[in-house]
Design a protein around this motif. Structure first.
Motif, PDB file in Angstrom:
ATOM      1  N   MET A 118       0.837  -1.188   0.000  1.00 38.57           N
ATOM      2  CA  MET A 118       0.000   0.000   0.000  1.00 38.57           C
ATOM      3  C   MET A 118       0.876   1.243   0.000  1.00 38.57           C
ATOM      4  SD  MET A 118      -3.171  -1.058   0.061  1.00 38.57           S
ATOM      5  CE  MET A 118      -4.180   0.243   0.767  1.00 38.57           C
ATOM      6  N   PRO A 119       0.318   2.419  -0.340  1.00 41.02           N
ATOM      7  CA  PRO A 119       1.096   3.659  -0.243  1.00 41.02           C
ATOM      8  C   PRO A 119       1.609   3.874   1.173  1.00 41.02           C
ATOM      9  CG  PRO A 119      -0.945   4.023  -1.446  1.00 41.02           C
ATOM     10  CD  PRO A 119      -1.031   2.646  -0.864  1.00 41.02           C
ATOM     11  N   GLY A 120       2.780   4.435   1.270  1.00 41.23           N
ATOM     12  CA  GLY A 120       3.378   4.672   2.575  1.00 41.23           C
ATOM     13  C   GLY A 120       4.412   3.623   2.899  1.00 41.23           C
ATOM     14  N   ASN A 121       4.896   3.679   4.123  1.00 44.41           N
ATOM     15  CA  ASN A 121       5.922   2.757   4.594  1.00 44.41           C
ATOM     16  C   ASN A 121       5.397   2.108   5.864  1.00 44.41           C
ATOM     17  OD1 ASN A 121       8.196   1.535   5.752  1.00 44.41           O
ATOM     18  ND2 ASN A 121       9.579   3.066   4.895  1.00 44.41           N
ATOM     19  N   PRO A 122       5.229   0.782   5.885  1.00 41.58           N
ATOM     20  CA  PRO A 122       4.660   0.135   7.072  1.00 41.58           C
ATOM     21  C   PRO A 122       5.410   0.444   8.358  1.00 41.58           C
ATOM     22  CG  PRO A 122       4.728  -1.404   5.246  1.00 41.58           C
ATOM     23  CD  PRO A 122       5.475  -0.179   4.802  1.00 41.58           C
ATOM     24  N   ALA A 123       6.710   0.740   8.241  1.00 39.39           N
ATOM     25  CA  ALA A 123       7.503   1.045   9.433  1.00 39.39           C
ATOM     26  C   ALA A 123       7.378   2.509   9.858  1.00 39.39           C
ATOM     27  CB  ALA A 123       8.977   0.708   9.176  1.00 39.39           C
ATOM     28  N   ASN A 124       6.800   3.341   8.974  1.00 40.55           N
ATOM     29  CA  ASN A 124       6.760   4.768   9.280  1.00 40.55           C
ATOM     30  C   ASN A 124       5.595   5.415   8.526  1.00 40.55           C
ATOM     31  OD1 ASN A 124       7.313   7.377  10.048  1.00 40.55           O
ATOM     32  ND2 ASN A 124       9.070   7.623   8.695  1.00 40.55           N
ATOM     33  N   GLY A 125       4.412   5.347   9.092  1.00 40.44           N
ATOM     34  CA  GLY A 125       3.269   6.028   8.504  1.00 40.44           C
ATOM     35  C   GLY A 125       2.578   5.281   7.400  1.00 40.44           C
ATOM     36  N   PRO A 126       2.091   4.053   7.645  1.00 43.83           N
ATOM     37  CA  PRO A 126       1.368   3.343   6.590  1.00 43.83           C
ATOM     38  C   PRO A 126      -0.017   3.941   6.370  1.00 43.83           C
ATOM     39  CG  PRO A 126       1.263   2.113   8.633  1.00 43.83           C
ATOM     40  CD  PRO A 126       2.147   3.296   8.889  1.00 43.83           C
ATOM     41  N   VAL A 127      -0.527   3.819   5.151  1.00 46.96           N
ATOM     42  CA  VAL A 127      -1.884   4.249   4.862  1.00 46.96           C
ATOM     43  C   VAL A 127      -2.885   3.261   5.458  1.00 46.96           C
ATOM     44  CG1 VAL A 127      -3.553   4.541   2.988  1.00 46.96           C
ATOM     45  CG2 VAL A 127      -1.300   5.574   2.817  1.00 46.96           C
ATOM     46  N   ALA A 128      -2.512   1.985   5.450  1.00 46.38           N
ATOM     47  CA  ALA A 128      -3.395   0.938   5.957  1.00 46.38           C
ATOM     48  C   ALA A 128      -2.959   0.506   7.355  1.00 46.38           C
ATOM     49  CB  ALA A 128      -3.390  -0.256   5.012  1.00 46.38           C
ATOM     50  N   GLU A 129      -3.917   0.408   8.261  1.00 46.41           N
ATOM     51  CA  GLU A 129      -3.629  -0.039   9.620  1.00 46.41           C
ATOM     52  C   GLU A 129      -3.827  -1.547   9.716  1.00 46.41           C
ATOM     53  OE1 GLU A 129      -2.413   1.553  12.023  1.00 46.41           O
ATOM     54  OE2 GLU A 129      -2.616   3.664  11.463  1.00 46.41           O
ATOM     55  N   LEU A 130      -2.872  -2.223  10.356  1.00 44.96           N
ATOM     56  CA  LEU A 130      -2.932  -3.669  10.483  1.00 44.96           C
ATOM     57  C   LEU A 130      -3.009  -4.045  11.966  1.00 44.96           C
ATOM     58  CD1 LEU A 130      -2.704  -6.505   9.184  1.00 44.96           C
ATOM     59  CD2 LEU A 130      -0.227  -6.307   9.474  1.00 44.96           C
ATOM     60  N   THR A 131      -4.015  -4.850  12.305  1.00 43.72           N
ATOM     61  CA  THR A 131      -4.158  -5.336  13.677  1.00 43.72           C
ATOM     62  C   THR A 131      -4.447  -6.837  13.631  1.00 43.72           C
ATOM     63  OG1 THR A 131      -6.542  -4.830  13.697  1.00 43.72           O
ATOM     64  CG2 THR A 131      -5.030  -3.131  14.544  1.00 43.72           C
ATOM     65  N   THR A 132      -4.165  -7.492  14.743  1.00 50.30           N
ATOM     66  CA  THR A 132      -4.464  -8.927  14.844  1.00 50.30           C
ATOM     67  C   THR A 132      -5.260  -9.188  16.116  1.00 50.30           C
ATOM     68  OG1 THR A 132      -2.378  -9.373  16.000  1.00 50.30           O
ATOM     69  CG2 THR A 132      -2.364  -9.565  13.597  1.00 50.30           C
ATOM     70  N   GLN A 133      -6.088 -10.215  16.069  1.00 53.78           N
ATOM     71  CA  GLN A 133      -6.859 -10.604  17.241  1.00 53.78           C
ATOM     72  C   GLN A 133      -7.260 -12.068  17.097  1.00 53.78           C
ATOM     73  OE1 GLN A 133     -10.140  -7.777  16.505  1.00 53.78           O
ATOM     74  NE2 GLN A 133     -11.500  -9.556  16.385  1.00 53.78           N
ATOM     75  N   VAL A 134      -7.563 -12.682  18.203  1.00 53.07           N
ATOM     76  CA  VAL A 134      -8.017 -14.074  18.184  1.00 53.07           C
ATOM     77  C   VAL A 134      -9.416 -14.133  17.581  1.00 53.07           C
ATOM     78  CG1 VAL A 134      -8.578 -16.080  19.589  1.00 53.07           C
ATOM     79  CG2 VAL A 134      -6.609 -14.658  20.183  1.00 53.07           C
ATOM     80  N   ASP A 135      -9.604 -15.071  16.684  1.00 57.35           N
ATOM     81  CA  ASP A 135     -10.911 -15.242  16.051  1.00 57.35           C
ATOM     82  C   ASP A 135     -11.931 -15.647  17.118  1.00 57.35           C
ATOM     83  OD1 ASP A 135     -13.153 -15.976  14.600  1.00 57.35           O
ATOM     84  OD2 ASP A 135     -11.999 -16.899  12.986  1.00 57.35           O
ATOM     85  N   PRO A 136     -12.983 -14.844  17.329  1.00 59.73           N
ATOM     86  CA  PRO A 136     -13.950 -15.169  18.385  1.00 59.73           C
ATOM     87  C   PRO A 136     -14.726 -16.466  18.125  1.00 59.73           C
ATOM     88  CG  PRO A 136     -14.742 -13.355  17.024  1.00 59.73           C
ATOM     89  CD  PRO A 136     -13.328 -13.597  16.632  1.00 59.73           C
ATOM     90  N   TYR A 137     -14.730 -16.934  16.886  1.00 56.68           N
ATOM     91  CA  TYR A 137     -15.462 -18.152  16.560  1.00 56.68           C
ATOM     92  C   TYR A 137     -14.554 -19.376  16.451  1.00 56.68           C
ATOM     93  CZ  TYR A 137     -19.184 -14.897  15.471  1.00 56.68           C
ATOM     94  OH  TYR A 137     -20.121 -13.904  15.543  1.00 56.68           O
ATOM     95  N   SER A 138     -13.228 -19.154  16.489  1.00 57.55           N
ATOM     96  CA  SER A 138     -12.288 -20.268  16.421  1.00 57.55           C
ATOM     97  C   SER A 138     -10.995 -19.836  17.091  1.00 57.55           C
ATOM     98  CB  SER A 138     -12.029 -20.680  14.965  1.00 57.55           C
ATOM     99  OG  SER A 138     -11.072 -21.712  14.906  1.00 57.55           O
ATOM    100  N   SER A 139     -10.802 -20.283  18.309  1.00 57.27           N
ATOM    101  CA  SER A 139      -9.672 -19.818  19.102  1.00 57.27           C
ATOM    102  C   SER A 139      -8.322 -20.248  18.541  1.00 57.27           C
ATOM    103  CB  SER A 139      -9.806 -20.331  20.546  1.00 57.27           C
ATOM    104  OG  SER A 139      -9.839 -21.754  20.570  1.00 57.27           O
ATOM    105  N   ILE A 140      -8.297 -21.233  17.648  1.00 50.92           N
ATOM    106  CA  ILE A 140      -7.021 -21.662  17.078  1.00 50.92           C
ATOM    107  C   ILE A 140      -6.603 -20.790  15.896  1.00 50.92           C
ATOM    108  CG2 ILE A 140      -7.380 -24.049  17.810  1.00 50.92           C
ATOM    109  CD1 ILE A 140      -8.081 -24.717  14.906  1.00 50.92           C
TER     110      ILE A 140
END
Length: 230
Positions: A118-140
């Motif tokens: 995506m435009p930008g630099n993931p290490a310094n001001g990415p346009v897209a935000e990335l997050t992770t979380q445990v799937d509430p319907y499948s803990s694995i």
């Protein structure tokens, strides 16, 4: 008897005819002004990454992952034609603009790979935000969420595009590699991916180089290094 004309005998260097794909790295450490990007061909190294060719590469940055199809880089210049009344032809062509691009198709469909494209630099001001979380319907399972949208300034990143010569051997005979390094690369066309039956889905990405005016003239867009013996 008329003279029989023959073709000029070609001076051939088959080992300079390239066969093989190119691989891309994001977030590469930019080489210093008028310096070349250092790429190691050592047989060992903590950061060594084996791509096509008999030698592993050691390079900073993040490998883009598997790609499919042609990966290309291109350079194009445009000129202003100079005319004078006393000549019917152009008398000079002045360089006006330059454009360098890198195009590739990523096959690994991970949120992290898409963010890096995506435009930008993931290490310094990415346009897209990335997050992770445990799937509430499948803990694995872990859900990797990429959120896009909203005006943000883009930060160019340095990229490296490497194509190894597949016919070299470990003694170093023949060209070692072809290395393209774009100093200030910006993803300008987002991405496009087709989902179709019977074919891989690819993230098609295009980077454009913008000028690094802090560097010396003649070394502000990119560098192309051909490493060979002799």
């Amino acid at each position: 008897m008329a003279t029989v004309r023959t073709l000029q005998t070609a001076s051939t260097l088959p080992n300079l005819i390239q066969v093989g794909p190119g691989a891309l790295w994001f977030g590469v450490t930019k080489p210093g002004d008028v310096e070349i990007l250092q790429v190691s061909g050592s047989a060992s190294g903590a950061q060594a990454q084996r791509i096509y060719g008999p030698r592993p590469f050691t390079i900073s940055g993040t490998f883009a992952g598997s790609t499919i199809g042609e990966s290309t880089f291109s350079y194009k210049a445009s000129f202003v034609d100079i005319h004078i009344e006393t000549s019917t032809a152009k008398v000079e062509k002045v360089l006006n603009t330059e454009k360098a691009r890198c195009n590739f198709s990523m096959a690994e469909m991970s949120a992290e790979s898409i963010q890096r494209a995506m435009p930008g630099n993931p290490a310094n001001g990415p346009v897209a935000e990335l997050t992770t979380q445990v799937d509430p319907y499948s803990s694995i399972q872990t859900v990797h969420v990429l959120k896009v949208g909203g005006l943000r300034l883009t930060t160019p990143q340095c990229i490296a595009f490497i194509s190894a010569n597949r016919r070299i051997n470990l003694t170093g005979d023949g060209p070692f590699s072809y290395v393209f390094c774009g100093y200030n690369a910006v993803s300008t066309e987002g991405f496009e991916t087709p989902f179709s039956r019977g074919r891989e889905s690819l993230w098609r990405v295009s980077f454009e180089m913008i000028s690094d005016t802090a560097r010396s003239l003649g070394d502000q867009l990119f560098q192309l290094c051909v490493r060979q013996v002799g």
